[in-house]
Each structure stands twice: as structure tokens, then as C-alpha cells.
Design a protein around this motif. Structure first.
Motif, short mmCIF file in Angstrom:
data_model
loop_
_atom_site.label_atom_id
_atom_site.label_comp_id
_atom_site.label_asym_id
_atom_site.label_seq_id
_atom_site.Cartn_x
_atom_site.Cartn_y
_atom_site.Cartn_z
N CYS A 11 -0.37 11.17 10.35
CA CYS A 11 0.93 11.77 10.28
C CYS A 11 0.95 12.91 11.06
O CYS A 11 -0.04 13.27 11.27
N ASN A 12 2.15 13.64 11.11
CA ASN A 12 2.29 14.83 11.88
C ASN A 12 3.68 15.53 11.53
O ASN A 12 4.30 14.73 10.96
N GLY A 13 3.99 16.46 12.01
CA GLY A 13 5.37 17.30 11.55
C GLY A 13 5.93 17.91 12.88
O GLY A 13 5.39 18.00 13.80
N GLU A 14 7.17 18.13 12.69
CA GLU A 14 7.82 18.66 13.75
C GLU A 14 8.83 20.09 12.92
O GLU A 14 9.01 20.01 11.93
N GLY A 15 8.51 20.97 13.92
CA GLY A 15 9.09 22.12 13.54
C GLY A 15 8.19 22.78 12.30
O GLY A 15 8.51 23.33 11.30
N VAL A 16 6.69 22.61 12.41
CA VAL A 16 5.95 23.44 11.48
C VAL A 16 5.87 24.87 11.60
O VAL A 16 5.05 25.01 12.82
N LEU A 57 0.92 -1.16 -0.06
CA LEU A 57 0.13 0.11 -0.10
C LEU A 57 0.82 1.11 -0.01
O LEU A 57 1.89 1.24 0.59
N ARG A 58 0.18 2.11 -0.49
CA ARG A 58 1.18 3.57 -0.52
C ARG A 58 0.30 4.60 -0.03
O ARG A 58 -0.86 4.95 -0.15
N LEU A 59 0.57 5.22 1.29
CA LEU A 59 -0.13 6.47 2.05
C LEU A 59 0.43 7.47 1.68
O LEU A 59 1.68 7.77 1.34
N SER A 60 -0.47 8.54 1.69
CA SER A 60 -0.30 9.99 1.39
C SER A 60 -0.77 10.74 2.63
O SER A 60 -1.76 10.50 3.09
N CYS A 61 -0.13 11.83 2.95
CA CYS A 61 -0.42 12.78 3.86
C CYS A 61 0.08 14.09 3.51
O CYS A 61 1.26 14.59 3.31
#
Length: 128
Positions: free
Chosen positions: A95-100, A18-22
Motif C-alpha cells: 500500500c501507499n498514499g497520495e497527498g500524505v 482474504l482481507r488485507l490491512s495497511c
């Protein structure tokens, strides 16, 4: 405000892919790192993989050699290619981010770390 929207989950048999996108949306002008996390029923959320804006990657031992994370910095989008899937990979993936860093009006802000800006997630089910 900042939002993370995941897609691409589904049901596959063991050994499948599978290929996930965020996609991160909002008035974002910089994201240092983006990561994929997963949470299986009755378990804590765990980091699966992350990638910096420079392309440095980090993987959980359980997915090394099977999963590949990539990102499109211009689109604030991160992908997770999952191969050789196993039943134990079954979980909701986030998903999430760091330094957003983002604009709100005339001011620049950085999302706190950790934060609660989780999306709805995408379900991955691996079963025969």
C-alpha cells in the motif's frame, strides 16, 4: 518518518477470500488517497485499487466486482477485501498514499508522488 505496514496475506484456494490491512504511521495529519498495489514475479507493480478520504474508489478492471477497498481515516488504515480469488491474483501486495502530509519537528511536509515509501508487502498466493 512515514511508514506503511501491510498484513493479512496468506495462501488460499481459488475462489477463496482474504482481507488485507495497511496502517500508515508517523506524524501524519492528512492523507488524500490510499491505494493497494501488487507485484507478481517478473511483472511491474500495478495499482489494484485506491480510495480518497471522501470515499471515492477506483479499481483495476481485473479486480472489479471481486475486491472492495475501504479505509478508516481516523486510523490512517486502508483495507482490501478480496473475494473470488484467482491464481492470477498471486502477488506481493503493497500500500501507499497520495497527498500524505506529516509533521517533522515544527514543519509540515508532503510525501512526494511517486515515492519509495513502500512497506515490506504481504504475500498473497492463490493455488489449488
Amino acid at each position: 518518518q512515514v511508514q506503511f505496514v501491510e498484513s493479512g496475506g496468506g495462501s488460499v484456494q481459488p475462489g477463496g477470500s482474504l482481507r488485507l490491512s495497511c496502517a500508515a504511521s508517523g506524524s501524519i495529519f492528512s492523507i488524500y488517497a490510499m491505494g493497494w498495489y501488487r507485484q507478481a514475479p517478473g511483472k511491474e507493480r500495478e495499482l489494484v485499487a485506491d480510495i480518497t478520504s471522501g470515499g471515492t474508489t477506483n479499481y483495476a478492471d481485473s479486480v472489479k466486482g471481486r475486491f472492495t477497498i475501504s479505509r478508516d481515516n481516523a486510523k490512517n488504515t486502508v483495507y482490501l477485501q478480496m473475494n473470488s480469488l484467482k491464481p492470477e491474483d498471486t502477488a506481493v501486495y503493497y500500500c501507499n498514499g497520495e497527498g500524505v502530509q506529516y509533521w517533522s519537528g515544527s514543519y509540515a511536509y508532503t510525501l512526494p508522488q511517486p515515492n519509495d515509501y513502500w512497506g515490506q508487502g504481504t504475500q498473497v498466493t492463490v493455488s489449488s
